[in-house]
Design a protein around this motif. Structure first.
Motif, PDB file in Angstrom:
ATOM      1  N   SER A 199       8.808   4.760  -8.969  1.00 57.90           N
ATOM      2  CA  SER A 199       8.089   3.688  -9.671  1.00 57.90           C
ATOM      3  C   SER A 199       7.767   2.624  -9.152  1.00 57.90           C
ATOM      4  CB  SER A 199       9.235   3.122 -10.681  1.00 57.90           C
ATOM      5  OG  SER A 199       9.646   4.570 -11.274  1.00 57.90           O
ATOM      6  N   ASP A 200       7.826   2.220  -7.886  1.00 54.32           N
ATOM      7  CA  ASP A 200       7.505   1.200  -7.039  1.00 54.32           C
ATOM      8  C   ASP A 200       5.957   0.825  -7.290  1.00 54.32           C
ATOM      9  OD1 ASP A 200      10.036   0.654  -6.260  1.00 54.32           O
ATOM     10  OD2 ASP A 200       9.730   1.239  -4.105  1.00 54.32           O
ATOM     11  N   ILE A 201       5.007   2.230  -7.118  1.00 53.44           N
ATOM     12  CA  ILE A 201       3.833   2.051  -7.361  1.00 53.44           C
ATOM     13  C   ILE A 201       3.166   1.523  -8.557  1.00 53.44           C
ATOM     14  CG2 ILE A 201       3.721   4.554  -7.448  1.00 53.44           C
ATOM     15  CD1 ILE A 201       1.335   2.666  -5.212  1.00 53.44           C
ATOM     16  N   THR A 202       3.867   2.117  -9.726  1.00 55.20           N
ATOM     17  CA  THR A 202       3.628   1.701 -10.916  1.00 55.20           C
ATOM     18  C   THR A 202       3.958   0.169 -11.086  1.00 55.20           C
ATOM     19  OG1 THR A 202       3.862   3.969 -11.839  1.00 55.20           O
ATOM     20  CG2 THR A 202       3.831   2.200 -13.358  1.00 55.20           C
ATOM     21  N   GLY A 203       4.920  -0.421 -10.674  1.00 57.09           N
ATOM     22  CA  GLY A 203       5.236  -1.575 -10.873  1.00 57.09           C
ATOM     23  C   GLY A 203       4.151  -2.607 -10.231  1.00 57.09           C
ATOM     24  N   ALA A 204       3.769  -2.124  -8.966  1.00 59.46           N
ATOM     25  CA  ALA A 204       2.922  -2.808  -8.273  1.00 59.46           C
ATOM     26  C   ALA A 204       1.409  -2.764  -8.858  1.00 59.46           C
ATOM     27  CB  ALA A 204       2.638  -2.285  -6.709  1.00 59.46           C
ATOM     28  N   ILE A 205       1.052  -1.705  -9.384  1.00 58.22           N
ATOM     29  CA  ILE A 205      -0.118  -1.613 -10.223  1.00 58.22           C
ATOM     30  C   ILE A 205      -0.498  -2.502 -11.253  1.00 58.22           C
ATOM     31  CG2 ILE A 205      -1.535   0.096 -11.416  1.00 58.22           C
ATOM     32  CD1 ILE A 205      -0.924   2.013  -9.297  1.00 58.22           C
ATOM     33  N   VAL A 206       0.861  -2.472 -12.127  1.00 60.44           N
ATOM     34  CA  VAL A 206       0.838  -3.157 -13.226  1.00 60.44           C
ATOM     35  C   VAL A 206       0.783  -4.673 -12.982  1.00 60.44           C
ATOM     36  CG1 VAL A 206       2.337  -3.906 -15.483  1.00 60.44           C
ATOM     37  CG2 VAL A 206       1.857  -1.359 -14.661  1.00 60.44           C
ATOM     38  N   ALA A 207       1.711  -5.025 -12.024  1.00 58.71           N
ATOM     39  CA  ALA A 207       1.914  -6.503 -11.324  1.00 58.71           C
ATOM     40  C   ALA A 207       0.475  -7.051 -10.902  1.00 58.71           C
ATOM     41  CB  ALA A 207       2.889  -6.712 -10.169  1.00 58.71           C
ATOM     42  N   ARG A 208      -0.344  -6.114 -10.368  1.00 57.61           N
ATOM     43  CA  ARG A 208      -1.780  -6.627 -10.084  1.00 57.61           C
ATOM     44  C   ARG A 208      -2.736  -6.672 -11.208  1.00 57.61           C
ATOM     45  NH1 ARG A 208      -6.515  -3.923  -6.444  1.00 57.61           N
ATOM     46  NH2 ARG A 208      -8.179  -4.904  -7.762  1.00 57.61           N
ATOM     47  N   GLY A 209      -2.490  -5.532 -11.964  1.00 59.22           N
ATOM     48  CA  GLY A 209      -3.422  -5.546 -13.333  1.00 59.22           C
ATOM     49  C   GLY A 209      -3.121  -6.898 -14.129  1.00 59.22           C
ATOM     50  N   VAL A 210      -1.982  -7.227 -14.427  1.00 55.67           N
ATOM     51  CA  VAL A 210      -1.749  -8.339 -15.329  1.00 55.67           C
ATOM     52  C   VAL A 210      -1.600  -9.858 -14.584  1.00 55.67           C
ATOM     53  CG1 VAL A 210      -0.480  -7.042 -17.036  1.00 55.67           C
ATOM     54  CG2 VAL A 210       0.871  -8.286 -15.167  1.00 55.67           C
ATOM     55  N   GLU A 211      -2.045  -9.491 -13.468  1.00 52.56           N
ATOM     56  CA  GLU A 211      -2.078 -10.877 -12.585  1.00 52.56           C
ATOM     57  C   GLU A 211      -0.757 -11.709 -12.524  1.00 52.56           C
ATOM     58  OE1 GLU A 211      -5.855 -13.010 -12.709  1.00 52.56           O
ATOM     59  OE2 GLU A 211      -6.979 -11.128 -12.540  1.00 52.56           O
ATOM     60  N   ALA A 212       0.350 -10.799 -12.298  1.00 48.13           N
ATOM     61  CA  ALA A 212       1.822 -11.457 -12.355  1.00 48.13           C
ATOM     62  C   ALA A 212       1.779 -12.493 -11.466  1.00 48.13           C
ATOM     63  CB  ALA A 212       2.638 -10.476 -12.220  1.00 48.13           C
ATOM     64  N   HIS A 258       8.980   0.883  -0.860  1.00 49.61           N
ATOM     65  CA  HIS A 258       8.015   1.790  -0.408  1.00 49.61           C
ATOM     66  C   HIS A 258       6.725   0.884   0.027  1.00 49.61           C
ATOM     67  CE1 HIS A 258       5.340   5.169   0.631  1.00 49.61           C
ATOM     68  NE2 HIS A 258       6.417   5.809   0.661  1.00 49.61           N
ATOM     69  N   ASP A 259       6.098   1.235   1.284  1.00 49.05           N
ATOM     70  CA  ASP A 259       5.123   0.148   1.906  1.00 49.05           C
ATOM     71  C   ASP A 259       3.887   0.427   0.999  1.00 49.05           C
ATOM     72  OD1 ASP A 259       4.806   2.661   2.997  1.00 49.05           O
ATOM     73  OD2 ASP A 259       3.890   1.825   4.808  1.00 49.05           O
ATOM     74  N   GLU A 260       3.583   1.638   0.549  1.00 52.37           N
ATOM     75  CA  GLU A 260       2.406   1.930   0.000  1.00 52.37           C
ATOM     76  C   GLU A 260       2.029   1.286  -1.325  1.00 52.37           C
ATOM     77  OE1 GLU A 260       0.237   6.064  -0.714  1.00 52.37           O
ATOM     78  OE2 GLU A 260       1.407   6.142   1.250  1.00 52.37           O
ATOM     79  N   ALA A 261       3.618   0.958  -1.817  1.00 51.51           N
ATOM     80  CA  ALA A 261       3.403   0.035  -3.289  1.00 51.51           C
ATOM     81  C   ALA A 261       2.858  -1.569  -2.829  1.00 51.51           C
ATOM     82  CB  ALA A 261       4.712   0.070  -3.806  1.00 51.51           C
ATOM     83  N   LEU A 262       2.873  -1.711  -1.802  1.00 50.71           N
ATOM     84  CA  LEU A 262       2.252  -3.212  -1.420  1.00 50.71           C
ATOM     85  C   LEU A 262       0.743  -3.228  -1.415  1.00 50.71           C
ATOM     86  CD1 LEU A 262       4.498  -3.983   1.782  1.00 50.71           C
ATOM     87  CD2 LEU A 262       4.637  -5.064  -0.476  1.00 50.71           C
ATOM     88  N   GLN A 263       0.110  -2.215  -1.372  1.00 53.86           N
ATOM     89  CA  GLN A 263      -1.317  -1.989  -1.104  1.00 53.86           C
ATOM     90  C   GLN A 263      -2.023  -2.936  -2.454  1.00 53.86           C
ATOM     91  OE1 GLN A 263      -3.296   1.648  -0.513  1.00 53.86           O
ATOM     92  NE2 GLN A 263      -4.924   0.624   0.630  1.00 53.86           N
ATOM     93  N   PRO A 264      -1.509  -2.788  -3.566  1.00 47.84           N
ATOM     94  CA  PRO A 264      -2.264  -3.358  -4.814  1.00 47.84           C
ATOM     95  C   PRO A 264      -2.121  -4.783  -4.792  1.00 47.84           C
ATOM     96  CG  PRO A 264      -1.190  -1.370  -5.467  1.00 47.84           C
ATOM     97  CD  PRO A 264      -0.596  -1.562  -4.239  1.00 47.84           C
ATOM     98  N   LEU A 265      -0.869  -5.092  -4.095  1.00 50.40           N
ATOM     99  CA  LEU A 265      -0.255  -6.403  -4.098  1.00 50.40           C
ATOM    100  C   LEU A 265      -0.894  -7.561  -3.159  1.00 50.40           C
ATOM    101  CD1 LEU A 265       3.359  -5.654  -4.923  1.00 50.40           C
ATOM    102  CD2 LEU A 265       1.490  -6.258  -6.522  1.00 50.40           C
ATOM    103  N   TYR A 266      -1.099  -7.049  -1.716  1.00 49.81           N
ATOM    104  CA  TYR A 266      -1.430  -7.833  -0.827  1.00 49.81           C
ATOM    105  C   TYR A 266      -2.919  -8.512  -0.820  1.00 49.81           C
ATOM    106  CZ  TYR A 266      -4.277  -5.509   2.616  1.00 49.81           C
ATOM    107  OH  TYR A 266      -5.580  -4.901   3.223  1.00 49.81           O
ATOM    108  N   LYS A 267      -3.759  -7.941  -1.471  1.00 48.74           N
ATOM    109  CA  LYS A 267      -4.967  -8.562  -1.306  1.00 48.74           C
ATOM    110  C   LYS A 267      -5.053  -9.758  -2.296  1.00 48.74           C
ATOM    111  CE  LYS A 267      -8.733  -5.468   0.355  1.00 48.74           C
ATOM    112  NZ  LYS A 267      -9.647  -4.322   0.245  1.00 48.74           N
ATOM    113  N   HIS A 268      -4.040  -9.555  -3.467  1.00 50.04           N
ATOM    114  CA  HIS A 268      -4.193 -10.712  -4.534  1.00 50.04           C
ATOM    115  C   HIS A 268      -2.961 -11.551  -4.265  1.00 50.04           C
ATOM    116  CE1 HIS A 268      -6.983  -7.718  -5.928  1.00 50.04           C
ATOM    117  NE2 HIS A 268      -7.302  -8.646  -6.858  1.00 50.04           N
TER     118      HIS A 268
END
Lengths: 452, 452
Positions: A199-212, A258-268
């Protein structure tokens, strides 16, 4: 706004779910929650995802799966009963499971993804209904409704860039939202699970999507330790760590996030905090883009992973031969092997990879290199441990490398390899398997106990 | 039997040639001599090879080359006069030069090779005739007669494997033999020069061909220093060093004996000794297959070369992407760039190469990588020095790495890179240009003066 994600043990039973909702409801900035499937309630318990796998095995055998089916439903019945909710949801869950089994029983990969998605999906529905019944307007949002659109290959979902614009609209809801983790919907409208990181990856994707402003990742530990607590007694918890450091530590064995979950986050540059559901007041570990470095926290952590294999290749005048290394790497690519490091001498090169990359085709790879590359010597070593000392500030502080090699030399640990410099935030050491725990201990003591 | 080779300064004038023949004649095992073209007689002098290059430039211009022609002949006339020899050889030399100019004036690469070969060839003829006139039966053997058969590409001769059987027959001669260095004869019967290492490579080829017990390489120093004497005051001379160590030291700047000349020798374990024509009783430096290692000679030498460029590439999740490094190396190969090292982090890789490899096409290479590889960051650093600490025993002695990093840390030298382990006999350090001399000094002191 904050996106919060709770791991399996945080939502394993009614008591835990009440804790989780206290956390969710206590901060109005916490507007979106991502939930996992119910995890283990005690060490001998079976987590829901494994119950579902057992059900899947029976279905495809094919064999009578009634017992396995009921054990899945029972997990949710147990939660619903303890929360004193109406049981109508259980009828929905039963209907959904039956429907997936009927629809996909000839398409096993699709069946597996559909069944697995139920673990998270049912829990999200249940928790949303319960929170609403407690007086907090809360809405269950399916990945379809949220817009978590992914690629179509079963068990290997990758988020589509176009999904983020749709996810941004989640900001418009008045209610609190609960979304199941672990899967998305392909453009062909199939349920597809993410390959790793649950679920880490879903959280990261949603956090980036809503610009948390913050992505809070709740687990059952109060943050990330500076070293493996199975090796070092009561290690410190890291207060702040950068995305880059987190990735290097994850690589060599740190598995909290999980480090892959960082990918959606680190650029933003969306910060993450790892917190403990059972001690929510603990500050946890923040994962951020930049951090302040003082002399005591130059090194952010020490990790060691034991399952590496190294190929040693010698060839006289190797460095003069344009294309030699490329040829070797081409052979590895033909066998779909990704390697991790390639330290080289003048006439020699070592190629380091995870042992599972080469295990199934070792002899073929060696034979192909021998036949195609005219090497002088070729050997393989399976017993390599890779130790990573990670810290953003290390390279600006003269002598850090020396402090570490001193600690290792005093402990009589032989360094098979040293690789420092390509990454500005880590040093890599190759060690004998048997030295690896001792190496982590002595570096930990050198860096944090004696002060660097 | 021994093959002996004399460098240009050892055969620059009549006095030196007498010294050389004393050495050659004093040991009956010294049966084959390889000679260079006459070198500088004093620091402001022009060596014969450069006189020949000036002649070649005039011929191809085309322009009146009489003056340059005469200057070449005068060098040999000077030697012949001082040796009180008959001048008929000079007429042969003049005829040969004229013949080459006529034959190849429309084929410049062939002309250059033919003219250059005269430097060594005339000297060999002259010295053989002189030694015979002194009462020692001595035979000049041309590369054609000896069987030094090479590939046909001008200025890039590579020995043909089939040549060695022919060379073995040189053992059958009763007389002492003198062979000119620096060139061979192709199967198309062209004169072709070796690309590097001038006469060293001929000596190595002949030594292997006749299966010599020793290859004696006479120069103007009494062996190989443990570090550059321009950096370290009066460094020790190495007594014994392995082929592998020699190669690693040559790589990073040691130039007494060209490392490519070791290639014919190392498989057949023919030892080399580097000696001084002016002090032939000095023991010199032996280059051997195996050596004894005591604690004082764990490190055999320290070298540093300053002309390196490094490309830094960052890409998130690089290590998961099968084929990424191969793609980058493929681009370098397209530009005919050979790289030397490729240290890597998890999400980053550095590619180290000699600056002259990339200088002419740097922008094109960077643009191609940007366009084809979807990298996150790409940068280039031109000011890298590569320091090599070389020693066969280093890896078996725990703490050697630590001794060296300690010395560097105490001198406040920042290590940009460390690469240890691929080669079992060296450690590589990447340094700022400005730190390089100081680094060599402090490591020298640490290893040889303070005792390791």
């Amino acid at each position: 706004m904050k996106v919060v994600k709770f791991g399996g043990s945080s939502v394993a039973n009614a008591q835990q779910i009440n804790k989780v909702l206290d956390i969710f409801n206590s901060d109005k900035e916490r507007r979106i929650m991502i939930v996992s499937a119910p995890g283990k309630r005690h060490p001998e318990d079976t987590k829901t995802t494994d119950l579902i796998l057992q059900l899947y095995e029976k279905v495809i055998e094919p064999s009578d799966y009634q017992q396995q089916f009921e054990r899945v439903i029972e997990r949710y019945a147990d939660i619903i009963n303890h929360l004193k909710m109406k049981t109508s949801l259980l009828e929905d869950f039963t209907r959904t499971l039956h429907q997936y089994i009927q629809e996909f029983k000839q398409h096993h990969p699709r069946l597996l993804d559909a069944l697995l998605s139920c673990g998270e999906d049912f829990n999200a529905q249940l928790i949303a209904a319960y929170n609403t019944s407690c007086g907090v307007p809360t809405r269950y949002i399916s990945p379809m409704e949220a817009g978590i659109r992914v690629t179509d290959q079963p068990h290997n979902a990758q988020i589509l860039e176009t999904a983020y614009a749709q996810l941004f609209k989640l900001r418009d809801y008045e209610e609190k939202l609960i979304i199941p983790g672990f899967f998305g919907i392909s453009e062909q409208n199939h349920i597809v699970t993410f390959p790793r990181g649950v679920s880490d990856i879903t959280g990261a994707i949603v956090a980036r999507g809503v610009e948390a402003d913050l992505y809070e990742n709740f687990t059952d530990v109060s943050g990330i330790y500076r070293a493996n607590p199975a090796v070092v007694h009561a290690p410190e918890i890291i207060d702040e760590i950068t995305y880059g450091e987190m990735r290097e530590l994850s690589y060599a064995g740190f598995s909290v996030f999980h480090d892959e979950a960082l990918q959606p986050l680190y650029k933003h540059r969306i910060p993450v905090v790892i917190k403990n559901t059972n001690c929510p007041e603990d500050p946890g570990t923040r994962i951020v883009h930049d951090r302040d470095i003082d002399t005591r926290t130059v090194v952010s952590g020490i990790s060691c992973d034991k399952h590496f294999t190294v190929l040693h290749i010698k060839k006289y005048l190797m460095n003069r031969q344009v294309g030699f290394a490329r040829k070797i790497l081409g052979i590895l690519e033909d066998y779909d092997i990704s390697f991790d490091h390639m330290p080289s001498g003048i006439d020699s090169v070592s190629i380091i990879m995870r042992s599972d990359q080469i295990k199934h085709c070792e002899n073929e790879v060696l034979t192909t290199i021998r036949n195609q590359c005219d090497v002088d010597e070729l050997s393989i070593d399976h017993d390599l441990a890779i130790l990573m000392v990670v810290g953003e500030g290390m390279h600006r502080i003269v002598g850090t490398a020396n402090q570490i090699t001193t600690a290792l030399a005093q402990a009589n640990i032989n360094l098979k390899m040293i690789n420092q410099g390509a990454s500005e935030l880590s040093m890599m050491f190759g060690l004998d398997l048997e030295d690896s725990d001792k190496a982590v201990q002595v570096i930990y003591d050198q860096v944090y106990v004696h002060e660097i």
